[in-house]
Design a protein around this motif. Sequence first.
Motif, PDB file in Angstrom:
ATOM      1  N   THR A 153      60.154  65.456  12.037  1.00  0.00           N
ATOM      2  CA  THR A 153      59.948  63.543  11.477  1.00  0.00           C
ATOM      3  C   THR A 153      58.589  64.110  11.054  1.00  0.00           C
ATOM      4  O   THR A 153      57.960  63.719  10.295  1.00  0.00           O
ATOM      5  CB  THR A 153      59.811  63.224  12.876  1.00  0.00           C
ATOM      6  N   ASP A 154      57.747  65.244  11.258  1.00  0.00           N
ATOM      7  CA  ASP A 154      56.770  65.608  10.956  1.00  0.00           C
ATOM      8  C   ASP A 154      56.322  65.363   8.995  1.00  0.00           C
ATOM      9  O   ASP A 154      56.969  66.228   8.789  1.00  0.00           O
ATOM     10  CB  ASP A 154      55.478  66.657  11.070  1.00  0.00           C
ATOM     11  N   PRO A 155      56.081  64.439   8.544  1.00  0.00           N
ATOM     12  CA  PRO A 155      55.782  64.733   6.944  1.00  0.00           C
ATOM     13  C   PRO A 155      55.829  65.652   6.449  1.00  0.00           C
ATOM     14  O   PRO A 155      56.520  65.877   5.651  1.00  0.00           O
ATOM     15  CB  PRO A 155      54.973  63.435   6.971  1.00  0.00           C
ATOM     16  N   LEU A 156      54.439  66.825   6.777  1.00  0.00           N
ATOM     17  CA  LEU A 156      54.246  68.015   6.296  1.00  0.00           C
ATOM     18  C   LEU A 156      55.516  69.205   6.138  1.00  0.00           C
ATOM     19  O   LEU A 156      56.032  69.482   4.900  1.00  0.00           O
ATOM     20  CB  LEU A 156      53.237  68.697   6.224  1.00  0.00           C
ATOM     21  N   ILE A 157      56.405  68.753   7.636  1.00  0.00           N
ATOM     22  CA  ILE A 157      57.324  69.875   8.030  1.00  0.00           C
ATOM     23  C   ILE A 157      58.231  69.356   7.210  1.00  0.00           C
ATOM     24  O   ILE A 157      59.355  69.978   6.687  1.00  0.00           O
ATOM     25  CB  ILE A 157      57.829  69.894   9.439  1.00  0.00           C
TER      26      ILE A 157
ATOM     27  N   THR B 151      40.489  63.686  15.097  1.00  0.00           N
ATOM     28  CA  THR B 151      40.260  64.149  13.431  1.00  0.00           C
ATOM     29  C   THR B 151      41.200  65.545  13.568  1.00  0.00           C
ATOM     30  O   THR B 151      40.894  66.072  13.033  1.00  0.00           O
ATOM     31  CB  THR B 151      38.421  64.941  14.045  1.00  0.00           C
ATOM     32  N   GLU B 152      41.422  65.466  14.740  1.00  0.00           N
ATOM     33  CA  GLU B 152      42.573  67.225  14.433  1.00  0.00           C
ATOM     34  C   GLU B 152      44.182  66.255  14.130  1.00  0.00           C
ATOM     35  O   GLU B 152      44.574  65.005  13.510  1.00  0.00           O
ATOM     36  CB  GLU B 152      43.030  67.154  16.029  1.00  0.00           C
ATOM     37  N   CYS B 153      44.391  67.498  13.186  1.00  0.00           N
ATOM     38  CA  CYS B 153      45.708  66.236  12.430  1.00  0.00           C
ATOM     39  C   CYS B 153      46.924  66.487  13.170  1.00  0.00           C
ATOM     40  O   CYS B 153      47.329  67.780  13.716  1.00  0.00           O
ATOM     41  CB  CYS B 153      46.361  67.552  11.257  1.00  0.00           C
ATOM     42  N   PRO B 154      47.597  65.340  12.984  1.00  0.00           N
ATOM     43  CA  PRO B 154      48.474  65.726  14.930  1.00  0.00           C
ATOM     44  C   PRO B 154      50.082  65.593  14.350  1.00  0.00           C
ATOM     45  O   PRO B 154      50.115  66.301  13.015  1.00  0.00           O
ATOM     46  CB  PRO B 154      48.738  63.344  14.670  1.00  0.00           C
ATOM     47  N   VAL B 155      50.748  66.432  15.248  1.00  0.00           N
ATOM     48  CA  VAL B 155      52.336  66.729  14.222  1.00  0.00           C
ATOM     49  C   VAL B 155      52.974  64.683  14.640  1.00  0.00           C
ATOM     50  O   VAL B 155      52.394  64.255  15.749  1.00  0.00           O
ATOM     51  CB  VAL B 155      53.140  67.394  15.933  1.00  0.00           C
ATOM     52  N   LYS B 156      52.665  64.490  13.474  1.00  0.00           N
ATOM     53  CA  LYS B 156      53.229  63.017  13.400  1.00  0.00           C
ATOM     54  C   LYS B 156      54.970  62.890  13.385  1.00  0.00           C
ATOM     55  O   LYS B 156      56.108  63.029  14.121  1.00  0.00           O
ATOM     56  CB  LYS B 156      53.407  62.351  11.605  1.00  0.00           C
ATOM     57  N   GLY B 157      55.297  61.417  13.814  1.00  0.00           N
ATOM     58  CA  GLY B 157      56.772  60.835  13.716  1.00  0.00           C
ATOM     59  C   GLY B 157      57.027  60.952  15.306  1.00  0.00           C
ATOM     60  O   GLY B 157      56.320  61.898  16.191  1.00  0.00           O
ATOM     61  N   GLY B 158      58.178  61.174  15.715  1.00  0.00           N
ATOM     62  CA  GLY B 158      59.588  61.361  16.351  1.00  0.00           C
ATOM     63  C   GLY B 158      59.149  60.671  17.508  1.00  0.00           C
ATOM     64  O   GLY B 158      59.008  59.933  19.105  1.00  0.00           O
TER      65      GLY B 158
END
Lengths: 147, 147, 147, 147, 147, 147, 147, 147, 147, 147
Positions: free
Chosen positions: I82-86, B68-75
């Motif tokens: 790559t994180d969309p928010l950042i 449920t935690e907001c992940p650091v996406k991409g990478g």
Amino acid sequence: MTVPPITEKLLAAKKAAGLSFADLEAKVGCDEVWIASVFYRQASASVEEATKIIEALGADPSLIEVLTECPVKGGLDPVIPTDPLIYRFYEIMQVYGMPIKAVVHEKFGDGIMSAIDFTLDIEKEEDPKGDRVKVIMNGKFLPYKKW
Amino acid sequence: MTVPPITEKLLAAKKAAGLSFADLEAKVGCDEVWIASVFYRQASASVEEATKIIEALGADPSLIEVLTECPVKGGLDPVIPTDPLIYRFYEIMQVYGMPIKAVVHEKFGDGIMSAIDFTLDIEKEEDPKGDRVKVIMNGKFLPYKKW
Amino acid sequence: MTVPPITEKLLAAKKAAGLSFADLEAKVGCDEVWIASVFYRQASASVEEATKIIEALGADPSLIEVLTECPVKGGLDPVIPTDPLIYRFYEIMQVYGMPIKAVVHEKFGDGIMSAIDFTLDIEKEEDPKGDRVKVIMNGKFLPYKKW
Amino acid sequence: MTVPPITEKLLAAKKAAGLSFADLEAKVGCDEVWIASVFYRQASASVEEATKIIEALGADPSLIEVLTECPVKGGLDPVIPTDPLIYRFYEIMQVYGMPIKAVVHEKFGDGIMSAIDFTLDIEKEEDPKGDRVKVIMNGKFLPYKKW
Amino acid sequence: MTVPPITEKLLAAKKAAGLSFADLEAKVGCDEVWIASVFYRQASASVEEATKIIEALGADPSLIEVLTECPVKGGLDPVIPTDPLIYRFYEIMQVYGMPIKAVVHEKFGDGIMSAIDFTLDIEKEEDPKGDRVKVIMNGKFLPYKKW
Amino acid sequence: MTVPPITEKLLAAKKAAGLSFADLEAKVGCDEVWIASVFYRQASASVEEATKIIEALGADPSLIEVLTECPVKGGLDPVIPTDPLIYRFYEIMQVYGMPIKAVVHEKFGDGIMSAIDFTLDIEKEEDPKGDRVKVIMNGKFLPYKKW
Amino acid sequence: MTVPPITEKLLAAKKAAGLSFADLEAKVGCDEVWIASVFYRQASASVEEATKIIEALGADPSLIEVLTECPVKGGLDPVIPTDPLIYRFYEIMQVYGMPIKAVVHEKFGDGIMSAIDFTLDIEKEEDPKGDRVKVIMNGKFLPYKKW
Amino acid sequence: MTVPPITEKLLAAKKAAGLSFADLEAKVGCDEVWIASVFYRQASASVEEATKIIEALGADPSLIEVLTECPVKGGLDPVIPTDPLIYRFYEIMQVYGMPIKAVVHEKFGDGIMSAIDFTLDIEKEEDPKGDRVKVIMNGKFLPYKKW
Amino acid sequence: MTVPPITEKLLAAKKAAGLSFADLEAKVGCDEVWIASVFYRQASASVEEATKIIEALGADPSLIEVLTECPVKGGLDPVIPTDPLIYRFYEIMQVYGMPIKAVVHEKFGDGIMSAIDFTLDIEKEEDPKGDRVKVIMNGKFLPYKKW
Amino acid sequence: MTVPPITEKLLAAKKAAGLSFADLEAKVGCDEVWIASVFYRQASASVEEATKIIEALGADPSLIEVLTECPVKGGLDPVIPTDPLIYRFYEIMQVYGMPIKAVVHEKFGDGIMSAIDFTLDIEKEEDPKGDRVKVIMNGKFLPYKKW
């Protein structure tokens, strides 16, 4: 992407003729995205296809031959594109790349979706909460050969 | 992409349970690609969704909260991915990026296709000449705000 | 390239068994380069193929399953490899890339050589002036689809 | 790769003369890939070879001298080429680089395949399921010197 | 460059034995630079050479076999090295690269200096104004093959 | 490296005069590599040296002044050069960088070989098995200052 | 920059001893910046200097020897540092690099400021409008050698 | 760095007038490094300052206005500069960056040295063992704001 | 960004205490964004501030000291996040960077907005068409010093 | 950023008309930052908006149409901008990126701040200790869609 001179000529002819890519699709009988790819020298046309495109545009027939040559493809200037519309496709690959890989392998086995035996359509989905862009990619599954 | 430990645990549980992502779609009621995104920590789930996923897998309930935690996406590790299946999406962006931009602007005006208010489906299209992968992206069109 | 743990185990088993990749080719009935690709997790094997490889090596049968999974491929550590043997292939692409493109398009039209429906063989050509390495790549020609 | 002006002149002359690289191979007595390399200024010719090429093309004899100069080689514009046909060779190096290294060392010992004392041929293999591109690389094995 | 564990063991053994690379040159009968290359896993030794090195160091004989394996070479961590001593060689290439190219082509024709059939010696030249480092590189000239 | 206009003029004058860099060395009294560095604007000359070079070439005296200006040095276009002859020096640094560092520190202590108080000679070593390129670098050792 | 373990030990010892680098300067008789460079393994110390530093810190004498070894220098993790304090030096080089080059060449001729025969001091200049950091770099001018 | 056209004009005027930057400092009443920064369009001048500079040079008064515009600053062509004089500042940052950070924080607390409220002077220190370049940077300390 | 161990401890303590950053703002008397910066080791706290934060969290008092140390700041793993928010902040800089520069120079003259004497607030603006994120940056204008 | 020709024309017209962006805001009825974005071809205008801008400037009406085209956005030349004013926004993202992410997710849940449905204002805050730049970003929160 620095657009090659022929692209500028084609875009100018299209503007002068007051045609959209959708209009060209109707006149040429090929998909608008593919026609736009020909404009940007990302796809080569046969002599017949190139002739139809040039005639529809009312453009200079000397351009026909250029459109039939195999172009050096790709080449967005920065390795990671900065244009927001194009960047979103990079982001989709970063975020959904591994999930797509997992699902494709599960459905098809080891291999890839071809980007050559491939079509791409763009549809407008009207929606009261805001219209939606639908991009449909369709590529042949190519299983890894073993030898 | 170095897969985080929780992804490994989820994939192992899925394997032990003998479930495909399509099976999870049926059990959880969410799309298989989105579920795979949750596995790879590219999407966060609500407590209810996470609970359904963990229960379907028969996995350790202590994993629910992490999902449920907001992940650091991409990478994806290299900036340009080297895995051939994932790279093809980079190639599609390189080759068809400008044509897509041209057609979207023509159909919608200045703006982008959202990669957030966005869904992605993968379908298998059976074809005697070789099955085809169909990837359907569907994102809200966001017009540029002026102020 | 940081070699994954399973590769180290397979290479150790191969060394302990005193087998060359050519010996494995004879025992398994697949090409030595492809078998090496399986070792380095660049190709996935069927259960039968994996079983044959593991049995030929006298290795731990628990490794069989791992060899059947679709790996994340590629991943030489620096984007331009520094190992001189591998770098030469980068150099060949830099120097002969455009000439190859010109000749392939002339012989086949617009399209590419598949790197998926593809085999690669290495032969030793004895020569009194110094033996020669022969690398034979064989990939299906994929013409660009128009739509 | 921004093609140098002389390449454009040679390609235009070749087109005007209606010759393929294979035709030039027949007339000049050198391989078509090597001739294409001369066109793209990736290889230098002797005066005799350059003269034969220019005469076969019916091109301006003042171009002969330029073809004999040692060019600055390589130089595909992006470090990782974006043209799909050329990229596949990068992908082959990424995916098969380590397996090739393992097999070459096993067959030849420590050293490399020369990219200088090297030939490259392209053959068309007809196949009812789709023609195949055969690329044959042949380079002298160079063992590492010890001192 | 993160030094591999075996390099650390060899350097520790060398320190414990109170030997310089020059001492090892005298004992082993190979050049000190080449021996240092073996230490850093940039060169492979024959069983005899490896045995002599390990015996000279009084090191663990189990290390002999590792020294005979063909290493993955290169791999300074940043693409452009930051260590000032090593960087100077990058600077020399940047500043004198084109002049060297011009002189070598003039003296030898089109081709390269091999970095494989190659030796490198380091000498100390005493000078009252400050001692000088002399680096002598000696590589076979390899003319480009035509075909 | 895009060669500056003055370099092209100097190379053309040299060609017209039928002189090699070795001939210029004899006439000017400076080493051929250094003279080539002046041609490529990697070294600046005194008025006397520039005058001798221009006179030996029979070139336009207005070029003298430019040769005396301190140039912006370096600047091979790609960070890692793709020309095979120049690349080999990058490879030598990658493969032998750490061994050189180890031997230089052992012979001289902490410091570097200057690339400024530095000379570089190229000699042709005739050899029945193939001539050899000898590159002799000679730089002052600069010990790190402590303060 | 991932700090090596010895740096962490030295910093911990310094903290435990309640000493600033300025205190160490007073005790050891070397400049505080140079001592900090020894801490970060960017400079090597003589046995006497290392002994004084370790004694002043009351640290483990076994650390003395490590401080005398020639380190691999540099290595800030990203090529362009992200720490704001360190980045400002990159910015100064970007903005004032060419002006510095112009003034140094005008004052000294063609050559460089040595970064090896070099000292760097940091002073605090008290100022009612805000204290100022004064960084004084002092490097030997090295004229380019001609040969 | 490709120097903008106005810089070339200013440098030519300065040469024609036979003035050094030190001469300009005397005439204009600003530091020579700052004046050089104005030449290279890294600093903007007031109308008065620009007028004094142009008059001292005897240059075209139409250039005055350009010098008062706020330039886009920085922009050395390669991210890591290859000119040896400029590179040394990159090397200093790589080698001494962390030690400087440690000493500045110890003397001033958390914050940075401003590169905007900043001056840079270059002095020639005569020395019988070789003259020395003294670079004095002086920047306001900016403590991190908390909120 | 690989989060340092202390960040993980602080986040775990915050979760265990059931506190939001807004709650911490109320308890500690500093802005929630600044407190989050302390958590991620991008800002250093005074002993008093660190004590308040640790006490509010009910965390281990031994963590207080670490929070007072000046951290190495920055360091998002990929150069372009790559994180969309950042990433959106990178996009804003790419798209609006030049317009911001033009307006700031027009309003303030040549100089910059400080990122050190700087605060950043995040507010939630409720909106029936979708809530909005408001980011308010406030930095001291620093005019370029002339000297 | 190499400014496109139309931007130069617009900036020249604005200068000739003696107007600031704030004056244009008053005349056109749109924010000055947005108008500057139109100048730099980062935003497209409607025919009405473009007409108002061109009329306010007294510029050539033929420019109106260009301003209505959807531009390729972004494209600061170096990936990490070197201009100090623009770089500070990169630094803010590096230093405050993760804290912003944490606070936004806490306030809004998983999603992003839109950079498309987005406005950006710049205000001058007068302050006796030095005026302050206030940048107010306001973007719609976009929650991640699940499917």
